[in-house]
Design a protein around this motif. Structure first.
Motif, PDB file in Angstrom:
ATOM      1  N   VAL A  97       0.847  -1.204   0.000  1.00 16.01           N
ATOM      2  CA  VAL A  97       0.000   0.000   0.000  1.00 16.01           C
ATOM      3  C   VAL A  97       0.879   1.250   0.000  1.00 16.01           C
ATOM      4  CG1 VAL A  97      -1.642   1.365   1.368  1.00 16.01           C
ATOM      5  CG2 VAL A  97      -2.014  -1.091   1.070  1.00 16.01           C
ATOM      6  N   LEU A  98       1.919   1.242   0.804  1.00 12.09           N
ATOM      7  CA  LEU A  98       2.805   2.407   0.876  1.00 12.09           C
ATOM      8  C   LEU A  98       3.554   2.630  -0.440  1.00 12.09           C
ATOM      9  CD1 LEU A  98       4.166   2.078   4.512  1.00 12.09           C
ATOM     10  CD2 LEU A  98       2.684   3.890   3.616  1.00 12.09           C
ATOM     11  N   LEU A  99       3.995   1.568  -1.073  1.00 13.09           N
ATOM     12  CA  LEU A  99       4.675   1.713  -2.368  1.00 13.09           C
ATOM     13  C   LEU A  99       3.744   2.337  -3.401  1.00 13.09           C
ATOM     14  CD1 LEU A  99       6.681  -1.626  -2.643  1.00 13.09           C
ATOM     15  CD2 LEU A  99       7.641   0.678  -2.461  1.00 13.09           C
ATOM     16  N   ALA A 100       2.522   1.827  -3.480  1.00 17.27           N
ATOM     17  CA  ALA A 100       1.570   2.359  -4.455  1.00 17.27           C
ATOM     18  C   ALA A 100       1.225   3.814  -4.138  1.00 17.27           C
ATOM     19  CB  ALA A 100       0.312   1.495  -4.492  1.00 17.27           C
ATOM     20  N   GLY A 101       1.004   4.120  -2.861  1.00 18.07           N
ATOM     21  CA  GLY A 101       0.704   5.496  -2.471  1.00 18.07           C
ATOM     22  C   GLY A 101       1.860   6.436  -2.766  1.00 18.07           C
ATOM     23  N   ALA A 102       3.074   5.983  -2.473  1.00 16.27           N
ATOM     24  CA  ALA A 102       4.257   6.808  -2.742  1.00 16.27           C
ATOM     25  C   ALA A 102       4.406   7.063  -4.241  1.00 16.27           C
ATOM     26  CB  ALA A 102       5.512   6.123  -2.191  1.00 16.27           C
ATOM     27  N   PHE A 103       4.157   6.035  -5.047  1.00 20.00           N
ATOM     28  CA  PHE A 103       4.248   6.210  -6.501  1.00 20.00           C
ATOM     29  C   PHE A 103       3.241   7.258  -6.974  1.00 20.00           C
ATOM     30  CE2 PHE A 103       2.988   5.386 -10.843  1.00 20.00           C
ATOM     31  CZ  PHE A 103       4.214   5.375 -11.487  1.00 20.00           C
ATOM     32  N   GLU A 104       2.018   7.165  -6.489  1.00 18.79           N
ATOM     33  CA  GLU A 104       1.001   8.141  -6.901  1.00 18.79           C
ATOM     34  C   GLU A 104       1.357   9.552  -6.449  1.00 18.79           C
ATOM     35  OE1 GLU A 104      -3.348   7.712  -7.445  1.00 18.79           O
ATOM     36  OE2 GLU A 104      -3.021   5.928  -6.188  1.00 18.79           O
ATOM     37  N   LEU A 105       1.826   9.690  -5.211  1.00 17.18           N
ATOM     38  CA  LEU A 105       2.213  11.021  -4.741  1.00 17.18           C
ATOM     39  C   LEU A 105       3.308  11.606  -5.617  1.00 17.18           C
ATOM     40  CD1 LEU A 105       2.252  10.561  -0.851  1.00 17.18           C
ATOM     41  CD2 LEU A 105       0.705  12.037  -2.178  1.00 17.18           C
ATOM     42  N   LYS A 106       4.243  10.781  -6.010  1.00 19.43           N
ATOM     43  CA  LYS A 106       5.399  11.241  -6.780  1.00 19.43           C
ATOM     44  C   LYS A 106       5.063  11.484  -8.254  1.00 19.43           C
ATOM     45  CE  LYS A 106      10.093   9.811  -7.950  1.00 19.43           C
ATOM     46  NZ  LYS A 106      11.040   8.702  -7.902  1.00 19.43           N
ATOM     47  N   ASN A 107       4.239  10.629  -8.843  1.00 18.13           N
ATOM     48  CA  ASN A 107       4.065  10.624 -10.297  1.00 18.13           C
ATOM     49  C   ASN A 107       2.698  11.060 -10.808  1.00 18.13           C
ATOM     50  OD1 ASN A 107       6.695   9.304 -11.264  1.00 18.13           O
ATOM     51  ND2 ASN A 107       6.020   7.982  -9.599  1.00 18.13           N
ATOM     52  N   HIS A 108       1.762  11.315  -9.917  1.00 23.22           N
ATOM     53  CA  HIS A 108       0.416  11.721 -10.337  1.00 23.22           C
ATOM     54  C   HIS A 108       0.009  13.019  -9.634  1.00 23.22           C
ATOM     55  CE1 HIS A 108      -0.860   8.075 -12.599  1.00 23.22           C
ATOM     56  NE2 HIS A 108       0.102   7.540 -11.882  1.00 23.22           N
ATOM     57  N   PRO A 109       0.675  14.122  -9.960  1.00 22.93           N
ATOM     58  CA  PRO A 109       0.371  15.380  -9.281  1.00 22.93           C
ATOM     59  C   PRO A 109      -1.056  15.870  -9.541  1.00 22.93           C
ATOM     60  CG  PRO A 109       1.819  15.766 -11.142  1.00 22.93           C
ATOM     61  CD  PRO A 109       1.721  14.274 -10.966  1.00 22.93           C
ATOM     62  N   GLN A 110      -1.704  15.355 -10.585  1.00 29.69           N
ATOM     63  CA  GLN A 110      -3.080  15.747 -10.879  1.00 29.69           C
ATOM     64  C   GLN A 110      -4.066  15.143  -9.874  1.00 29.69           C
ATOM     65  OE1 GLN A 110      -1.204  13.603 -12.534  1.00 29.69           O
ATOM     66  NE2 GLN A 110      -2.409  11.889 -13.287  1.00 29.69           N
ATOM     67  N   THR A 111      -3.640  14.116  -9.144  1.00 24.35           N
ATOM     68  CA  THR A 111      -4.481  13.528  -8.105  1.00 24.35           C
ATOM     69  C   THR A 111      -4.124  14.210  -6.788  1.00 24.35           C
ATOM     70  OG1 THR A 111      -4.443  11.392  -9.261  1.00 24.35           O
ATOM     71  CG2 THR A 111      -5.181  11.383  -6.963  1.00 24.35           C
ATOM     72  N   PRO A 112      -5.081  14.879  -6.163  1.00 24.50           N
ATOM     73  CA  PRO A 112      -4.772  15.573  -4.895  1.00 24.50           C
ATOM     74  C   PRO A 112      -4.160  14.624  -3.863  1.00 24.50           C
ATOM     75  CG  PRO A 112      -6.963  16.163  -5.682  1.00 24.50           C
ATOM     76  CD  PRO A 112      -6.483  15.035  -6.545  1.00 24.50           C
ATOM     77  N   TYR A 113      -3.198  15.141  -3.124  1.00 20.16           N
ATOM     78  CA  TYR A 113      -2.498  14.289  -2.158  1.00 20.16           C
ATOM     79  C   TYR A 113      -3.454  13.666  -1.159  1.00 20.16           C
ATOM     80  CZ  TYR A 113      -2.562  17.453   1.902  1.00 20.16           C
ATOM     81  OH  TYR A 113      -2.955  18.197   2.977  1.00 20.16           O
ATOM     82  N   ARG A 114      -4.508  14.393  -0.747  1.00 20.46           N
ATOM     83  CA  ARG A 114      -5.475  13.838   0.214  1.00 20.46           C
ATOM     84  C   ARG A 114      -6.212  12.643  -0.387  1.00 20.46           C
ATOM     85  NH1 ARG A 114      -4.009  13.976   4.743  1.00 20.46           N
ATOM     86  NH2 ARG A 114      -5.947  12.940   5.215  1.00 20.46           N
ATOM     87  N   VAL A 115      -6.478  12.680  -1.680  1.00 18.26           N
ATOM     88  CA  VAL A 115      -7.142  11.551  -2.347  1.00 18.26           C
ATOM     89  C   VAL A 115      -6.222  10.337  -2.322  1.00 18.26           C
ATOM     90  CG1 VAL A 115      -8.032  10.679  -4.561  1.00 18.26           C
ATOM     91  CG2 VAL A 115      -8.632  12.996  -3.783  1.00 18.26           C
ATOM     92  N   VAL A 116      -4.950  10.541  -2.638  1.00 16.77           N
ATOM     93  CA  VAL A 116      -3.982   9.435  -2.617  1.00 16.77           C
ATOM     94  C   VAL A 116      -3.922   8.821  -1.226  1.00 16.77           C
ATOM     95  CG1 VAL A 116      -1.559   8.795  -2.899  1.00 16.77           C
ATOM     96  CG2 VAL A 116      -2.616  10.395  -4.516  1.00 16.77           C
ATOM     97  N   ILE A 117      -3.821   9.663  -0.214  1.00 13.04           N
ATOM     98  CA  ILE A 117      -3.733   9.160   1.161  1.00 13.04           C
ATOM     99  C   ILE A 117      -5.028   8.446   1.557  1.00 13.04           C
ATOM    100  CG2 ILE A 117      -3.534   9.827   3.591  1.00 13.04           C
ATOM    101  CD1 ILE A 117      -1.553  12.029   2.674  1.00 13.04           C
ATOM    102  N   ASN A 118      -6.174   9.045   1.266  1.00 17.04           N
ATOM    103  CA  ASN A 118      -7.446   8.420   1.632  1.00 17.04           C
ATOM    104  C   ASN A 118      -7.654   7.084   0.924  1.00 17.04           C
ATOM    105  OD1 ASN A 118      -8.150  10.423   3.458  1.00 17.04           O
ATOM    106  ND2 ASN A 118      -9.276  11.610   1.929  1.00 17.04           N
ATOM    107  N   GLU A 119      -7.300   7.016  -0.346  1.00 12.53           N
ATOM    108  CA  GLU A 119      -7.427   5.744  -1.072  1.00 12.53           C
ATOM    109  C   GLU A 119      -6.505   4.686  -0.462  1.00 12.53           C
ATOM    110  OE1 GLU A 119      -9.428   4.753  -3.856  1.00 12.53           O
ATOM    111  OE2 GLU A 119     -10.532   6.531  -3.233  1.00 12.53           O
TER     112      GLU A 119
END
Length: 163
Positions: A97-119
């Motif tokens: 879960v942490l790897l996937a979340g970290a990847f999204e935070l780093k590589n998907h700036p269009q997705t708000p960070y709160r959405v990444v964390i909540n997902e």
């Protein structure tokens, strides 16, 4: 039964979005990779044949799974700075879960960070240990401050202005 569909939760649940379904399949794929050592192509093919995959965002799934596997060492290094123990000591689900979340935070700036964390929290609640979601929340919150400082600061300023 997932946490979101458990009886007595006191709220109506909506069906998972295609992106949430994709994240669930990514988690399964990362777990499979971690446990069995299967290669990316075999994991992806296997998951695409899984029941319910047709309701997932296939493009998002492929990008996330492939990206995490290709960047896993760099992601682990970034996460390690936010952990209270070596990455290898995390439960397999929390680690994935942490790897996937970290990847999204780093590589998907269009997705708000709160959405990444909540997902990520929802994945940890559904598939992880009892309090794993709390740990995931804390780690990804620290990582978001490092990777998206302006967005986090703006979000916190807006939240404090609403109080």
């Amino acid at each position: 039964m997932s946490a979101a569909s458990s009886p007595g939760m006191g709220r109506k649940t909506r069906p998972p979005t295609p992106r949430r379904r994709a994240r669930e399949f990514v988690l399964q794929g990362l777990y499979q990779w971690q446990v069995s050592g299967s290669d990316e192509a075999a994991i992806e093919a296997n998951l695409r044949d899984s029941e319910g995959f047709d309701k997932a965002d296939g493009e998002f799934f492929a990008g996330l799974l492939r990206g995490v596997l290709r960047q896993r060492e760099a992601l682990q290094e970034q996460l390690q700075a936010c952990l209270d123990r070596p990455f290898g000591e995390l439960s397999p689900v929390e680690g994935c879960v942490l790897l996937a979340g970290a990847f999204e935070l780093k590589n998907h700036p269009q997705t708000p960070y709160r959405v990444v964390i909540n997902e990520s929290i929802e994945l940890a609640k559904s598939f992880g240990g009892t309090d794993g979601h709390k740990y995931v929340n804390g780690v990804l919150d620290k990582l978001a401050i490092r990777l998206r400082p302006a967005e986090v600061a703006a979000g916190r300023a807006a939240a404090s202005g609403r109080r």
